[in-house]
Design a protein around this motif. Structure first.
Motif, PDB file in Angstrom:
ATOM      1  N   GLU A 183      33.604   1.926  84.719  1.00 26.39           N
ATOM      2  CA  GLU A 183      32.355   1.969  85.494  1.00 26.39           C
ATOM      3  C   GLU A 183      31.140   1.544  84.680  1.00 26.39           C
ATOM      4  OE1 GLU A 183      32.843   6.262  83.958  1.00 26.39           O
ATOM      5  OE2 GLU A 183      34.117   4.576  84.527  1.00 26.39           O
ATOM      6  N   VAL A 233      32.272  -0.874 102.167  1.00 27.39           N
ATOM      7  CA  VAL A 233      33.595  -0.370 101.834  1.00 27.39           C
ATOM      8  C   VAL A 233      33.994   0.619 102.924  1.00 27.39           C
ATOM      9  CG1 VAL A 233      35.009   0.849 100.146  1.00 27.39           C
ATOM     10  CG2 VAL A 233      33.153  -0.649  99.366  1.00 27.39           C
ATOM     11  N   GLY A 248      37.681   2.285  91.165  1.00 26.42           N
ATOM     12  CA  GLY A 248      36.538   1.834  91.953  1.00 26.42           C
ATOM     13  C   GLY A 248      35.809   0.677  91.304  1.00 26.42           C
ATOM     14  N   VAL A 275      32.924   2.368  92.250  1.00 24.68           N
ATOM     15  CA  VAL A 275      32.537   1.161  93.001  1.00 24.68           C
ATOM     16  C   VAL A 275      31.061   0.861  92.798  1.00 24.68           C
ATOM     17  CG1 VAL A 275      32.272   0.165  95.295  1.00 24.68           C
ATOM     18  CG2 VAL A 275      34.350   1.442  94.741  1.00 24.68           C
ATOM     19  N   PHE A 301      35.856   7.773  92.945  1.00 23.70           N
ATOM     20  CA  PHE A 301      36.130   6.398  93.369  1.00 23.70           C
ATOM     21  C   PHE A 301      34.848   5.702  93.812  1.00 23.70           C
ATOM     22  CE2 PHE A 301      37.396   3.375  96.757  1.00 23.70           C
ATOM     23  CZ  PHE A 301      38.168   2.515  95.989  1.00 23.70           C
ATOM     24  N   ALA A 302      34.042   6.385  94.625  1.00 26.85           N
ATOM     25  CA  ALA A 302      32.797   5.779  95.098  1.00 26.85           C
ATOM     26  C   ALA A 302      31.824   5.540  93.945  1.00 26.85           C
ATOM     27  CB  ALA A 302      32.158   6.669  96.164  1.00 26.85           C
ATOM     28  N   TRP A 327      40.218   7.281  88.933  1.00 28.96           N
ATOM     29  CA  TRP A 327      39.617   6.857  90.205  1.00 28.96           C
ATOM     30  C   TRP A 327      38.305   6.100  89.979  1.00 28.96           C
ATOM     31  CZ3 TRP A 327      41.741   6.338  94.761  1.00 28.96           C
ATOM     32  CH2 TRP A 327      42.898   7.060  95.056  1.00 28.96           C
ATOM     33  N   ARG A 328      37.518   6.509  88.988  1.00 31.94           N
ATOM     34  CA  ARG A 328      36.294   5.741  88.690  1.00 31.94           C
ATOM     35  C   ARG A 328      36.649   4.336  88.228  1.00 31.94           C
ATOM     36  NH1 ARG A 328      34.988  10.366  85.925  1.00 31.94           N
ATOM     37  NH2 ARG A 328      33.678  11.772  87.148  1.00 31.94           N
TER      38      ARG A 328
END
Length: 471
Positions: free
Chosen positions: A450, A132, A79, A109, A105-106, A75-76
């Motif tokens: 990330e 978002v 994002g 992003v 996820f956040a 999920w990272r």
């Protein structure tokens, strides 16, 4: 940084729609047939993005973003992939599945959006991702944790990326003071060279003695009411390292602005603890110095008297980080009565030789504490590997002139020997002390998930996750 807002998933009217995708997992939620068909061909690999243009339709563009096995790291990466793919799009809407890891996820992003520039953005440039919209079940706590984690990691990255012509020990102390002013409950004390001399911080003074820009010791404290534990974080803060009289080759010197990455991480994590109002007392100690060369630089063979009186013979002025850390550790043990001490340092090249560019070396005699930090690192998306504090090697730090030598007389194992040296200054708290050599993962040579090229802010995410478990 982009902002996030939850919206009703039954009321989506997006120009750009983002759909997280896993290989072999069918899409649900009433998506258009062409999107479902394209998703069936997507690899699902974490962070990969495929774009489906849909002119004259709504949404006009769909981005299929792979989440891998849908674990936090996937999920990272998703994002971060989204952030890079939509860098010129002001707003996007994400169709979140029920099992989405919103925090990861956040974080992806926000961290994937990071760029360091001394100059501001170019006038008249393309729009940047600013919003978002999350179409899914609201989880504001996850977004708050992600935002604080990203903001404090960004603080550490900014401090580390700053060129050393500006990044003096005094400048670093001023930045910490400014960051602390934004949060109730944080206090800062800065020791200048005169106070360091009066109180006996001989290691910090020796390393900083070759620079006209004097050393500092920053003490940043978060002291909430009803805290049941006191954690001291210590971080190496060499704002530039020439190697001193044991001078480095030119190529080895080019990135030495990153040699204060440990100090950046521990002060940023302490700011994060205050922002999250964690009920854990945290004191961050950042010993700061420039290791330069002039007539007052310390020499190989000098005997240095550290805080508290222990002496060490410095046989290599390029092994300077452990000298400033020794002072801070001795001070913490003598004056602060911590329950736990954790130090982070860009300490040795041996770390990269042993573990590569992505993994930090962790040293501790305390199995429970070592596991707790390793688990926190895994949860945070950072990597550590526990290394041995080999007791038989202690004899290699013996000195005929001082209590111990700062480097080993033989035996190699550079990262292990540095840890054994620091263990001497943890003294009676050695069984509640952890040393993390994070030289290699403090810097990324290219964008990856990330991480963005340059300083990674390594350690902030691990420390915040770990401190949260103590709460």
């Amino acid at each position: 940084m982009p902002t996030f807002r939850f919206i009703d998933p039954t009321d989506v009217d997006a120009d750009t729609l983002v759909v997280p995708t896993r290989a072999g997992a069918p899409l649900t939620g009433g998506l258009p047939a062409d999107v479902v068909a394209m998703a069936a061909e997507h690899s699902g690999k974490a962070g990969t993005v495929e774009v489906l243009p849909r002119p004259t339709q709504r949404p006009a563009k769909v981005l299929l973003v792979g989440v891998g096995d849908a674990g936090p790291s996937g999920w990272r990466a998703a994002g971060a992939g989204l952030a890079r793919s939509t860098a010129r799009t002001a707003s996007v809407t994400v169709s979140l599945p029920a099992d989405a890891d919103i925090r990861a996820f956040a974080e992806g992003v926000l961290l994937g959006s990071y760029r360091f520039r001394l100059a501001g953005p170019k006038a008249g440039g393309a729009p940047e991702l600013t919003e978002v919209l999350l179409a899914g079940a609201p989880d504001e706590a996850a977004l708050t944790a992600a935002r604080v984690t990203a903001e404090t990691t960004t603080l550490a990255r900014d401090l580390t990326n700053m060129p050393s012509d500006q990044k003096t020990p005094e400048w670093f102390a001023e930045r910490v003071t400014a960051a602390a002013a934004a949060h109730d409950g944080l206090t800062v004390s800065v020791r200048d060279p005169e106070r360091l001399a009066a109180e006996g911080f001989g290691g910090i003074l020796a390393v900083g003695g070759g620079s006209a820009r004097g050393p500092r010791l920053v003490e940043l404290a978060w002291t909430p009411e009803h805290a049941t534990q006191h954690v001291v974080l210590v971080g190496k803060g060499i704002t530039f390292d020439t190697g001193g009289i044991s001078i480095k080759p030119r190529d080895a010197m080019k990135l030495m602005r990153k040699d204060m990455g440990g100090a950046a991480a521990i002060v940023a994590a302490t700011v994060g603890a205050a922002a999250l109002r964690l009920p854990v007392r945290v004191t961050a100690l950042a010993p700061l110095a420039e290791n330069l060369v002039n007539g007052s630089a310390f020499r190989p063979g000098d005997v240095i008297r550290h805080y508290g009186g222990r002496t060490s013979e410095s046989n290599n002025s390029d092994a300077e980080g452990r000298l400033v850390l020794a002072d801070a550790l001795a001070y913490a043990v003598d004056q602060l009565a911590p329950d736990v001490i954790v130090d982070l340092a860009t300490l040795t090249g041996a770390n990269a030789v042993a573990l590569g560019k992505r993994t930090a070396a962790l040293y501790s005699d305390n199995d429970r504490l070592a596991k707790a930090l390793a688990d926190a690192a895994t949860d945070a998306g950072e990597q550590v590997w526990r290394m041995p504090l080999t007791a038989d090697y202690r004899d290699f730090l013996s000195s005929e002139l001082a209590d111990l030598s700062s480097i080993a007389s033989e035996g190699g194992a550079g990262s292990v020997m540095a840890a054994l040296y620091l263990a001497e200054f943890a003294g009676p708290l050695r069984d509640r002390w952890v040393h993390i050599d994070m030289s290699a993962p403090s810097w990324a040579d290219s964008d990856s998930a990330e991480l963005t090229k340059g300083a990674t802010g390594w350690g902030v995410r691990t420390l915040l996750r770990w401190l949260a478990t103590l709460a």
